[in-house]
Design a protein around this motif. Structure first.
Motif, mmCIF file in Angstrom:
data_model
loop_
_atom_site.group_PDB
_atom_site.id
_atom_site.type_symbol
_atom_site.label_atom_id
_atom_site.label_comp_id
_atom_site.label_asym_id
_atom_site.label_seq_id
_atom_site.Cartn_x
_atom_site.Cartn_y
_atom_site.Cartn_z
ATOM 1 N N LEU A 135 0.834 -1.202 0.000
ATOM 2 C CA LEU A 135 0.000 0.000 0.000
ATOM 3 C C LEU A 135 0.875 1.261 0.000
ATOM 4 O O LEU A 135 0.627 2.220 -0.732
ATOM 5 N N LYS A 136 1.949 1.192 0.802
ATOM 6 C CA LYS A 136 2.849 2.342 0.923
ATOM 7 C C LYS A 136 3.455 2.720 -0.428
ATOM 8 O O LYS A 136 3.555 3.891 -0.778
ATOM 9 N N SER A 137 3.813 1.694 -1.220
ATOM 10 C CA SER A 137 4.444 2.003 -2.504
ATOM 11 C C SER A 137 3.423 2.626 -3.468
ATOM 12 O O SER A 137 3.787 3.374 -4.360
ATOM 13 N N VAL A 138 2.129 2.335 -3.257
ATOM 14 C CA VAL A 138 1.096 2.957 -4.110
ATOM 15 C C VAL A 138 0.861 4.406 -3.689
ATOM 16 O O VAL A 138 0.935 5.328 -4.510
ATOM 17 N N ILE A 139 0.609 4.609 -2.382
ATOM 18 C CA ILE A 139 0.209 5.958 -1.963
ATOM 19 C C ILE A 139 1.382 6.948 -1.929
ATOM 20 O O ILE A 139 1.181 8.144 -1.818
ATOM 21 N N ARG A 140 2.602 6.425 -2.091
ATOM 22 C CA ARG A 140 3.745 7.335 -2.212
ATOM 23 C C ARG A 140 4.194 7.474 -3.665
ATOM 24 O O ARG A 140 5.190 8.128 -3.960
ATOM 25 N N ASN A 141 3.417 6.845 -4.548
ATOM 26 C CA ASN A 141 3.749 6.871 -5.959
ATOM 27 C C ASN A 141 3.438 8.259 -6.547
ATOM 28 O O ASN A 141 2.409 8.855 -6.250
ATOM 29 N N VAL A 143 2.483 9.202 -9.486
ATOM 30 C CA VAL A 143 1.259 9.282 -10.297
ATOM 31 C C VAL A 143 0.036 9.355 -9.382
ATOM 32 O O VAL A 143 -0.860 10.174 -9.580
ATOM 33 N N PHE A 144 0.028 8.516 -8.320
ATOM 34 C CA PHE A 144 -1.073 8.552 -7.362
ATOM 35 C C PHE A 144 -1.203 9.956 -6.763
ATOM 36 O O PHE A 144 -2.294 10.516 -6.682
ATOM 37 N N ILE A 145 -0.065 10.523 -6.358
ATOM 38 C CA ILE A 145 -0.084 11.836 -5.712
ATOM 39 C C ILE A 145 -0.564 12.911 -6.693
ATOM 40 O O ILE A 145 -1.366 13.776 -6.358
ATOM 41 N N TRP A 146 -0.105 12.799 -7.934
ATOM 42 C CA TRP A 146 -0.495 13.764 -8.963
ATOM 43 C C TRP A 146 -2.014 13.714 -9.170
ATOM 44 O O TRP A 146 -2.678 14.741 -9.232
ATOM 45 N N LEU A 147 -2.538 12.491 -9.241
ATOM 46 C CA LEU A 147 -3.985 12.329 -9.436
ATOM 47 C C LEU A 147 -4.770 12.862 -8.232
ATOM 48 O O LEU A 147 -5.755 13.576 -8.380
#
Ligand SMILES: [Mn+2]
Length: 246
Positions: A135-141, A143-147
């Motif tokens: 989960l951490k690798s997704v929410i610190r990604n 692209v995720f942050i940009w979206l």
């Protein structure tokens, strides 16, 4: 780096006001005033905020008082280091340059008076935390942050408020806590083998000060149950609770 060094973590300043929250803030502000009077350096080892997400032109007004106190502390000459946690990773220049002296996006090592401090928020260290690490690798990604940044702030904070009320329990059984400490000691052993004197983390909402390998593991507690902090006066390191009666 100016001593004393002060370390706090897991204040979890809430998005909603309540009597408990007001009393927590009073305690915190008296602690910050103490530091401002003494001088030194403040390390915030993550999860200072229950949720913080900075938009290019928007900051959350619920934290206005806290922002103003931190800013005043910095203006008084105290350097503030902010090491992000799993609740307040999403910082931009308001945190990194207006409010604090330096922001650390991950673990960091500092040396003061010949003592080496390894600092980490501590999330994702446990061997059984595999799901969390994914989960951490997704929410610190990026692209995720940009979206996420394109969500309207009202919606962005609503979602975070909802998520933060799902399954957040900071008080665990003694058995679970002991299991955590055992794991953290194994981790601290590796770090002290590499030369650190103190391994300091937050995240686990326990106060722990244990010898490891000639060094020490310190888990900073929190400002929900313990109102605890670490202080290094230049020679000795102590884990204490902030006494406040007003
Ligand atoms: Mn945490």
């Amino acid at each position: 780096m100016e001593t004393p060094l002060y370390f706090i973590s897991d204040v979890h300043l809430m998005l909603n006001t309540s009597p408990e929250e007001e009393s927590k803030q009073k305690k915190l502000f008296s602690f910050l005033t103490h530091i401002s009077n003494k001088g030194g350096t403040l390390f915030i080892i993550g999860d200072f905020f229950e949720f913080y997400f900075e938009y290019p032109s928007v900051i959350p007004k619920v934290y206005f008082l806290v922002f103003s106190k931190l800013h005043a502390l910095k203006e008084s000459g105290v350097d503030i280091h902010f090491l992000v946690g799993n609740h307040d990773y999403w910082v931009q220049e308001f945190i990194t340059s207006t409010l604090t002296t330096k922001t650390h996006l991950g673990e960091t090592t500092i040396t003061v008076n010949g003592k080496t401090f390894y600092l980490t928020h501590g999330d994702g260290l446990l061997t059984w935390d595999r799901g969390y690490r994914a989960l951490k690798s997704v929410i610190r990604n990026r692209v995720f942050i940009w979206l996420y940044r394109w969500l309207h702030p009202t919606l962005g904070y609503k979602i975070a408020d909802w998520v933060s009320h799902q399954g957040q329990h900071y008080i665990h059984t003694d058995e679970y806590n002991q299991k955590v400490v055992k794991e953290l000691k194994v981790f601290a052993e590796t770090i002290t083998n590499e030369g650190a004197d103190f391994v300091i983390c937050g995240h686990y909402h326990q106060m722990v000060d244990e010898p490891v390998n000639g060094g020490r593991l310190i888990v900073l507690g929190d400002w929900i149950q313990y109102f605890s902090y670490g202080v290094f006066d230049g020679r000795t390191m102590e884990l204490k609770r902030w006494k406040f009666d007003a």
